[in-house]
Design a protein around this motif. Structure first.
Motif, PDB file in Angstrom:
ATOM      1  N   ALA B  88       0.824  -1.219   0.000  1.00  0.00           N
ATOM      2  CA  ALA B  88       0.000   0.000   0.000  1.00  0.00           C
ATOM      3  C   ALA B  88       0.850   1.258   0.000  1.00  0.00           C
ATOM      4  CB  ALA B  88      -0.912  -0.009   1.222  1.00  0.00           C
ATOM      5  N   ARG B  93      -2.518   6.952  -2.789  1.00  0.00           N
ATOM      6  CA  ARG B  93      -3.955   6.767  -2.957  1.00  0.00           C
ATOM      7  C   ARG B  93      -4.451   5.596  -2.114  1.00  0.00           C
ATOM      8  NH1 ARG B  93      -4.444   6.298  -9.292  1.00  0.00           N
ATOM      9  NH2 ARG B  93      -2.580   5.101  -8.885  1.00  0.00           N
ATOM     10  N   GLY B  95      -6.434   2.192  -1.358  1.00  0.00           N
ATOM     11  CA  GLY B  95      -6.613   1.031  -2.219  1.00  0.00           C
ATOM     12  C   GLY B  95      -6.810  -0.225  -1.410  1.00  0.00           C
ATOM     13  N   TRP B  97      -4.816  -2.681  -0.841  1.00  0.00           N
ATOM     14  CA  TRP B  97      -3.685  -3.131  -0.019  1.00  0.00           C
ATOM     15  C   TRP B  97      -3.777  -2.566   1.396  1.00  0.00           C
ATOM     16  CZ3 TRP B  97      -0.677  -7.024  -1.228  1.00  0.00           C
ATOM     17  CH2 TRP B  97      -0.514  -7.369  -2.558  1.00  0.00           C
TER      18      TRP B  97
END
Lengths: 216, 178
Positions: B88, B93, B95, B97
């Motif tokens: 991540a 951003r 997401g 992960w």
């Protein structure tokens, strides 16, 4: 005399009624009938509801298990059985009394809170991250408690069996109580809640992709 | 204006997860408690409870209590959380992960907190039982404290896995103002 005779009347006109049969000329296709817009099913929301419900059920089961007998040992010479609940036992001779109820009550509370948060996150999008994390932590807690308490009770039963065999067929035997059984059921119920909890974001992503594709 | 970049915070989260996993595994090498039996002022027996449930010393006939399974599982979850946090941290951003790292660390937190709570109530009962006996001394081992530290680190890893705000400091119309 130019006008119609007084006995003349116009022929009756048949207007098509709504919902009635309409005859179309051959070879002319009927126009498509637009139906109401279909909203895609919110699979992620349904999965969150299922997961939250399972977590709440696991929490209630764990709370009930706190009040039941964890195990009982029969076969003492004086005839009185030894019973241990999650909070107390019927004596102090054997084995060491342990208050399992404290971590069990905490885990039950976190399970119910996580389940309610997940149920609420079906409608409150901002809660989704916190609800998923709380739910996962609650599953971890009940996994630890159920695993270790079950292992302890099983180990105690084995110990009594071996000790009885060593001393020549002792009659002391351990009966697993309803509290331990209910705790195991709660453990598996909470583990079952992980599956929809993990799948919910995947369903959300698929739905978002489908919606974006339809809008394009 | 200083901002907390998600990339940095996720790297910290990965480090916290690794620290929690190491602490959890360390507890497997430590004891829950040690009971010493004395007779006429002389120590005649020492019984130490270890992670595998066995009792080091002559502790035959005692009930066993093991914390290997949930602790190893928590360490595995934390290692996976660290990997997800590193994944991540490649971007600012949000997401999947980061979400995976948070959930894995949260699960490990629950496991470690549960193990710690059970060890504490077990050892409290053990100490209170032997307190009444003459010539018996029971001392706490370091395992519950180390597991509590691991649980706190895992909680911190879960809390930081999705923290931070992106550095979006737009200067709209900056070219036209000069």
């Amino acid at each position: 005399m130019t006008g119609p005779s007084p006995s003349w009347s116009p022929p009756p006109v048949q207007y098509p009624q709504p919902g009635g049969q309409v005859a179309w000329a051959g070879g002319v296709a009927a126009p498509p009938v637009p139906g109401p817009p279909r909203s895609p099913v919110d699979v992620g929301g349904v999965l969150r509801l299922v997961s939250g419900g399972l977590l709440v059920a696991a929490g209630v089961l764990t709370a009930i298990a706190c009040a039941l007998t964890m195990y009982a040992i029969d076969g003492f010479s004086d005839g009185s059985p030894f019973e241990a609940t999650a909070w107390s036992d019927s004596g102090d001779r054997y084995p060491t009394p342990v208050r399992w109820g404290i971590p069990m009550a905490v885990v039950a509370t976190v399970l119910v809170v996580g389940g309610v948060l997940l149920l609420a996150s079906r409608w409150a999008v901002r809660l989704r991250g916190a609800a998923a994390a709380t739910g996962t932590a609650a599953v971890g807690g009940v996994l630890a408690v159920g695993w270790m308490v079950g292992s302890y009770v099983g180990g105690l039963a084995d110990l009594l069996r071996e000790t009885g065999a060593d001393v020549g067929g002792g009659s002391e035997a351990l009966d697993t109580g309803g509290g331990t059984v209910l705790l195991q059921i709660a453990l598996w119920t909470a583990l079952a809640a992980v599956v929809p909890l993990v799948l919910a974001p995947v369903a959300d992503a698929v739905r978002a992709r489908t919606t974006a594709g339809g809008a394009r | 204006m200083r901002v907390l970049r998600p990339v940095r915070v996720r790297q910290v989260s990965a480090g916290l997860a690794v620290g929690a996993a190491v602490s959890a595994l360390l507890s497997l090498a430590l004891s829950l408690g040690t009971t010493r039996f004395f007779f006429d002022g002389e120590e005649i027996q020492v019984v130490t409870r270890v992670a595998s449930g066995e009792t080091a010393g002559d502790g035959g006939g005692l009930d066993t209590f093991t914390w290997v399974g949930p602790t190893v599982l928590a360490a595995v979850l934390l290692a996976a959380a660290a990997v997800a946090a590193v994944g991540a941290s490649r971007t600012d951003r949000p997401g999947p992960w980061g979400a995976a790292a948070q959930q894995l660390a949260a699960g490990a937190t629950g496991l470690l907190a549960g193990v710690t709570g059970l060890l504490v109530v077990f050892e409290v009962s053990e100490v209170s039982t032997y307190r009444l006996g003459e010539g018996v001394v029971t001392r706490w081992g370091p395992a519950p404290a180390v597991l509590a530290v691991a649980a706190v680190l895992a909680l911190a890893a879960a809390l930081t896995a999705r923290r931070g705000s992106a550095t979006v400091l737009a200067t709209i119309g900056a070219e036209g103002t000069s």
